[in-house]
Structure formats: structure tokens, C-alpha cells
Scaffold this motif. Sequence first.
Motif, PDB file in Angstrom:
ATOM      1  N   ASN A  60       0.815  -1.206   0.000  1.00 61.93           N
ATOM      2  CA  ASN A  60       0.000   0.000   0.000  1.00 61.93           C
ATOM      3  C   ASN A  60       0.856   1.268   0.000  1.00 61.93           C
ATOM      4  N   VAL A  61       1.827   1.319  -0.896  1.00 61.52           N
ATOM      5  CA  VAL A  61       2.671   2.509  -1.054  1.00 61.52           C
ATOM      6  C   VAL A  61       2.200   3.255  -2.309  1.00 61.52           C
ATOM      7  N   PRO A  62       1.755   4.510  -2.166  1.00 60.44           N
ATOM      8  CA  PRO A  62       1.235   5.240  -3.331  1.00 60.44           C
ATOM      9  C   PRO A  62       2.298   5.566  -4.383  1.00 60.44           C
ATOM     10  N   GLY A  63       3.523   5.926  -3.943  1.00 65.79           N
ATOM     11  CA  GLY A  63       4.514   6.338  -4.938  1.00 65.79           C
ATOM     12  C   GLY A  63       5.928   6.028  -4.500  1.00 65.79           C
ATOM     13  N   LEU A  64       6.783   5.723  -5.487  1.00 66.68           N
ATOM     14  CA  LEU A  64       8.174   5.382  -5.162  1.00 66.68           C
ATOM     15  C   LEU A  64       9.078   5.847  -6.295  1.00 66.68           C
ATOM     16  N   SER A  65      10.244   6.353  -5.932  1.00 69.68           N
ATOM     17  CA  SER A  65      11.260   6.676  -6.939  1.00 69.68           C
ATOM     18  C   SER A  65      12.515   5.882  -6.624  1.00 69.68           C
ATOM     19  N   LEU A  66      13.134   5.354  -7.687  1.00 72.17           N
ATOM     20  CA  LEU A  66      14.323   4.510  -7.562  1.00 72.17           C
ATOM     21  C   LEU A  66      15.417   5.044  -8.471  1.00 72.17           C
ATOM     22  N   ALA A  67      16.647   5.068  -7.993  1.00 76.48           N
ATOM     23  CA  ALA A  67      17.794   5.334  -8.868  1.00 76.48           C
ATOM     24  C   ALA A  67      18.861   4.290  -8.584  1.00 76.48           C
ATOM     25  N   ILE A  68      19.507   3.833  -9.651  1.00 79.85           N
ATOM     26  CA  ILE A  68      20.637   2.907  -9.544  1.00 79.85           C
ATOM     27  C   ILE A  68      21.826   3.658 -10.147  1.00 79.85           C
ATOM     28  N   VAL A  69      22.831   3.872  -9.310  1.00 76.80           N
ATOM     29  CA  VAL A  69      23.890   4.813  -9.679  1.00 76.80           C
ATOM     30  C   VAL A  69      25.215   4.088  -9.881  1.00 76.80           C
ATOM     31  N   PRO A  70      25.765   4.111 -11.101  1.00 78.88           N
ATOM     32  CA  PRO A  70      27.082   3.510 -11.301  1.00 78.88           C
ATOM     33  C   PRO A  70      28.190   4.483 -10.891  1.00 78.88           C
ATOM     34  N   LYS A  71      29.399   3.962 -10.807  1.00 73.00           N
ATOM     35  CA  LYS A  71      30.538   4.796 -10.440  1.00 73.00           C
ATOM     36  C   LYS A  71      30.833   5.818 -11.540  1.00 73.00           C
ATOM     37  N   ASP A  72      30.712   5.381 -12.770  1.00 72.71           N
ATOM     38  CA  ASP A  72      30.871   6.291 -13.911  1.00 72.71           C
ATOM     39  C   ASP A  72      29.646   6.129 -14.793  1.00 72.71           C
ATOM     40  N   THR A  91       8.181  11.018 -10.537  1.00 73.28           N
ATOM     41  CA  THR A  91       9.225  10.999 -11.575  1.00 73.28           C
ATOM     42  C   THR A  91      10.575  11.055 -10.853  1.00 73.28           C
ATOM     43  N   PRO A  92      11.688  10.965 -11.592  1.00 71.21           N
ATOM     44  CA  PRO A  92      12.993  11.121 -10.934  1.00 71.21           C
ATOM     45  C   PRO A  92      13.194  12.519 -10.349  1.00 71.21           C
ATOM     46  N   GLU A  93      12.344  13.466 -10.752  1.00 74.23           N
ATOM     47  CA  GLU A  93      12.450  14.837 -10.230  1.00 74.23           C
ATOM     48  C   GLU A  93      11.584  15.064  -8.996  1.00 74.23           C
ATOM     49  N   ILE A 284      15.445  17.905   1.644  1.00 74.08           N
ATOM     50  CA  ILE A 284      14.396  17.491   0.707  1.00 74.08           C
ATOM     51  C   ILE A 284      15.063  17.357  -0.661  1.00 74.08           C
ATOM     52  N   SER A 285      14.938  16.193  -1.286  1.00 79.20           N
ATOM     53  CA  SER A 285      15.635  16.007  -2.559  1.00 79.20           C
ATOM     54  C   SER A 285      14.919  14.985  -3.435  1.00 79.20           C
ATOM     55  N   SER A 286      15.448  14.821  -4.649  1.00 81.90           N
ATOM     56  CA  SER A 286      14.885  13.886  -5.629  1.00 81.90           C
ATOM     57  C   SER A 286      15.909  12.783  -5.893  1.00 81.90           C
ATOM     58  N   THR A 287      15.484  11.697  -6.502  1.00 80.86           N
ATOM     59  CA  THR A 287      16.464  10.658  -6.864  1.00 80.86           C
ATOM     60  C   THR A 287      17.442  11.211  -7.898  1.00 80.86           C
ATOM     61  N   SER A 288      16.970  12.135  -8.742  1.00 83.00           N
ATOM     62  CA  SER A 288      17.844  12.729  -9.743  1.00 83.00           C
ATOM     63  C   SER A 288      18.992  13.498  -9.079  1.00 83.00           C
ATOM     64  N   ASP A 289      18.677  14.387  -8.159  1.00 82.99           N
ATOM     65  CA  ASP A 289      19.729  15.131  -7.453  1.00 82.99           C
ATOM     66  C   ASP A 289      20.578  14.207  -6.580  1.00 82.99           C
ATOM     67  N   MET A 290      19.936  13.297  -5.890  1.00 84.87           N
ATOM     68  CA  MET A 290      20.684  12.446  -4.953  1.00 84.87           C
ATOM     69  C   MET A 290      21.622  11.481  -5.681  1.00 84.87           C
ATOM     70  N   SER A 291      21.363  11.232  -6.970  1.00 86.61           N
ATOM     71  CA  SER A 291      22.279  10.352  -7.711  1.00 86.61           C
ATOM     72  C   SER A 291      23.662  10.998  -7.810  1.00 86.61           C
ATOM     73  N   LYS A 292      23.711  12.324  -7.765  1.00 81.94           N
ATOM     74  CA  LYS A 292      25.012  13.027  -7.816  1.00 81.94           C
ATOM     75  C   LYS A 292      25.747  12.876  -6.487  1.00 81.94           C
ATOM     76  N   TRP A 293      25.019  13.075  -5.408  1.00 79.56           N
ATOM     77  CA  TRP A 293      25.569  12.902  -4.048  1.00 79.56           C
ATOM     78  C   TRP A 293      26.092  11.467  -3.892  1.00 79.56           C
ATOM     79  N   ILE A 294      25.317  10.498  -4.336  1.00 79.80           N
ATOM     80  CA  ILE A 294      25.704   9.092  -4.181  1.00 79.80           C
ATOM     81  C   ILE A 294      26.882   8.764  -5.096  1.00 79.80           C
ATOM     82  N   ASN A 295      26.906   9.354  -6.284  1.00 83.56           N
ATOM     83  CA  ASN A 295      28.058   9.140  -7.163  1.00 83.56           C
ATOM     84  C   ASN A 295      29.344   9.621  -6.492  1.00 83.56           C
TER      85      ASN A 295
END
Length: 415
Positions: A60-72, A91-93, A284-295
Motif C-alpha cells: 500500500n505505497v502510493p509512490g516510489l522513486s528509484l535510482a541505480i547509480v554507477p561509479k561512472d 518521476t525522478p524529479e 528534501i531532494s529527488s532521486t535525480s539530485d541524490m544520484s550526484k551525491w551518491i556518485n
Amino acid sequence: MAILSWLGLGLLTTPLALFKLNPYSYQQISFNRGSYEGHQRPVISPDLEAYIQQTLTKSNVPGLSLAIVPKDGEPEFRSWGNMTDDGEKTTPETLFHLASVSKAFVASSLGILIDDFANGRNTSALPPGLSQFTWKTKLRDILPDEWELMDEWASEKVNIHDILSHVTGMPRHDYSYGPNDTPIDVVRRLKHLRPAYELREKYSYNNQMFLVGAHIVSTYAKPYTQFVEERIFAPLGMTSTTFSPSQAAASGKFTQAWTKHGRLLPEWFNEDIAQLNAGPGAVISSTSDMSKWINMWLNSGIYMNKTIIPLSAFENITTAYSITFGKPENAKNSIGGYGMGWFRSSYQGHDVIYHTGSIPGFSTRVSVVQPSASQDGLGIIVFANADDKAETVANISDRVMEDALHIRGFSEAFD
Ligand SMILES: *[C@@H]1O[C@H](CO)[C@@H](O)[C@H](O)[C@H]1NC(C)=O
Ligand SMILES: *[C@@H]1O[C@H](CO)[C@@H](O)[C@H](O)[C@H]1NC(C)=O
Ligand SMILES: *[C@@H]1O[C@H](CO)[C@@H](O)[C@H](O)[C@H]1NC(C)=O
Ligand SMILES: *[C@@H]1O[C@H](CO)[C@@H](O)[C@H](O)[C@H]1NC(C)=O
Ligand SMILES: *[C@@H]1O[C@H](CO)[C@@H](O)[C@H](O)[C@H]1NC(C)=O
């Protein structure tokens, strides 16, 4: 004040004992450790999508965003379900509250500040008598007019490393402060709060210490939120990321949030709460922005050839200092530790740093499988807009990791 108990949940996240022990698992791990190479993409297959969709429906989760982040190279993004009650899609945003996933920003900011002092880039002076600022600097020396704990020994000895590793001996005292307090009020009130353990006796999660950490940055550099914006968000190009709920709302990309049973939650996290809790949990962030932090975490603090976090800080922050789980909870996970704003343990033999977040309406998890000689490492970001779904986001994150590392067939041997 009860409204603040949310951050207390930030830890409800340990992978649960989901799998039966298999006596052969040890041998199997050594035969097939699995690997992820940046070019083996996409990870997201129809099979994985079906698993995630099914898990979300069941939970019962209404919404989810996923990112898979490679090293390069480019991350993979995928989103499921709704961002708003009238059916706008995630969306990723889409912006989510990170909750306790925010804690690594405090450790990083202090690492940057320590490096500034070490290299003469500081903009203010240390208190008289203190000649350097390091992870081992005592709170009594860096906040001489404000720091005091009930326990005299702890009061004198607690250092920066201790406050960010949850070993001060203080339990969660999340009902002892509220939206009308300033960080200084919270620091000054610590002396009235009972410890649960002695200093460094044991890991004991405490949100206020991250508020203290942010307050040190505000005292010796500039307001914590501004410091993070200038030294982390801006150089990483995290242009949608903010501490301000109203700014997030104005962008039109801020998700609404639901209870665990699917009822829409009213807005409750206002600007005052965000300012006070900027350290322990208000990014507060998005998977799109957080992919940079995680990279950046996949690249030892470097993003696009730019050092964001100095290497010695990266090492200190990600290396476990306290023991969170002294024995494995199941056959898949190792014992666990906590660095500064990051947990560290291994999953089926793969070394992982991760953190989870949980506040009313949000369940988040970020993980970074550490690069090793045999594989490239990867990051996994899972943000859900529903309450109390730590197990759901953990299951999704684990499944993504298994698919990315090609260890899923293997892991079924555990069932
Ligand atoms: C998304 O919103 C639409 C319109 O309100 C609704 O019909 C649908 O059930 C929602 N989906 C989920 C997964 O909540
Ligand atoms: C940087 O810190 C040192 C040590 O406290 C101090 O002597 C110096 O004046 C500081 N620099 C600035 C610009 O405040
Ligand atoms: C980083 O530096 C390397 C070596 O100087 C260069 O080849 C590469 O293009 C740079 N990458 C970026 C993103 O600037
Ligand atoms: C941790 O930081 C200190 C400076 O405070 C540095 O001397 C030390 O080398 C760092 N540790 C690691 C493992 O990098
Ligand atoms: C998580 O995975 C375990 C093992 O497959 C399963 O028993 C449990 O129901 C799952 N929980 C959720 C919320 O999906």
C-alpha cells in the motif's frame, strides 16, 4: 512537541531476519561473490519491475522513486505510482523528505570545516586555548559556553566523533524539544537529560547530537543550511535540493505523503521544524539530485574531478566506529557498525554503507555498495511517500542489489 518523534524512527531499518539459515551458505558465498560492472546495464528488467510493482501494491505505497547509480556514467531511474492525490505521477524529479538520510550531510560539513581549519581556509577563529579542530576535538572545547551533559565524565570527554557515531550514552530524547526551540536551546537543555549508558559504552541512536553538529558549523562558518547549499548542493549541481518545505512546494515537484494505510497526510513539516532539524533530518531532494551525491560517495568524495569531501574526512565518515549489530541478524547480513551518518555492514559478502530515514509520510533508504578489486560498486536510492515502510524499501533495495550484482539465483538458496 510530539510531532518531532519522527526522527526517532530513523532507525527502524535494519534488514529483518527474513531468511532461514542455510548451512551451506558460507561455501556458496565463497564460490560466487557476484559483481556489478557499470556496463552491465540496464539492471531494471521487466522481472524487477514486476517485483517492485507487486511489492508496492501489497504494501500500500502510493509512490516510489528509484535510482541505480554507477561509479561512472548515467544512472538508471524509474518511478512508480502517484505524487499527488489527484494522480500526478512520481518521476525522478519528484522531491521527498530524506529524513535521517540527511545525517551524512552534517558529517560531511564538519569534515569540510575541519579541512578548512587545517588548511587556513577558516573564516572564524577557534575559542581561546584551542589550537586545532579535528574529529577528536572535545565538545566542551569547541562549544565552551553551551556544552554540558548531566554525566560529568561524558560532559568533559565527548568529542565530535562520538556525537556523530551515537556513542555519547544519550538515548533518544526526541520529546524534549520542539518547533519553537532554537539549536542553542536544544544544546543548553542537554544537561537536564538523563543518559542511558556511559560514554562509548554502546551505540545509542540520538538525533540531538546531529543538531549539535549542525550548530558547530553555524557557529564557526555560516548558517548550517547555507553552508551545505554552498559547499555541497551547489558544487554537485543538486539544484532542486533544499531544506525549505515551502521552496520545495513552490517547485510543484514536492510529493504529498500518506499514512501506512493509505490516508493522505496534511502538511506538518513547516519552516521552523526544518530549520531546527536541518542536521538530523530536513533535507528534501529527488532521486535525480541524490544520484550526484551518491556518485560522489562511490568516488571517495570526488564528483566530476572536483573534491567535495576531503579524503581523510571520507575515510573517517565511512569507517565504522561503533557496533550497531554485534552478530548477524540472518545469513545474508554481516555484523554492523556506524561511522558518522552512515551504517556499514556487508550484504552477501558485499561491503555496503547505507542509511535509512523515516518520518510521518516518508520511508527512505540509500545504499552504496563499495567498489572493490572485483567490481565497480553501485548506489541504490529508494524513496517512498508512505509512512512506516522501512521493510518495503529495504526489500526493494536488497532485490535491486541482488539483480545488479547477479546474486539473486544464489540468494534463493537461503529460502
Ligand atoms: C493514483 O491516483 C489515481 C487518481 O486519483 C487513483 O485512481 C490511483 O488509484 C492512484 N494510484 C495509487 C497507486 O495510489
Ligand atoms: C583560523 O583559525 C585560527 C585558529 O583559531 C585563527 O588563528 C585564525 O585567525 C582563523 N582565521 C580567520 C580568518 O578567522
Ligand atoms: C576528469 O579528468 C580526466 C583526466 O584529466 C579527464 O579525462 C576527464 O574528462 C575529466 N572528467 C570530467 C567530468 O571533467
Ligand atoms: C581521520 O581524520 C584525521 C584528521 O582529523 C586524519 O588525521 C586521519 O588520517 C583520518 N583517518 C583516516 C582513516 O583517514
Ligand atoms: C520482505 O521480504 C520478505 C522475504 O521475501 C517477505 O517475507 C516480507 O513479506 C517482505 N515484506 C514486504 C513489506 O514486502
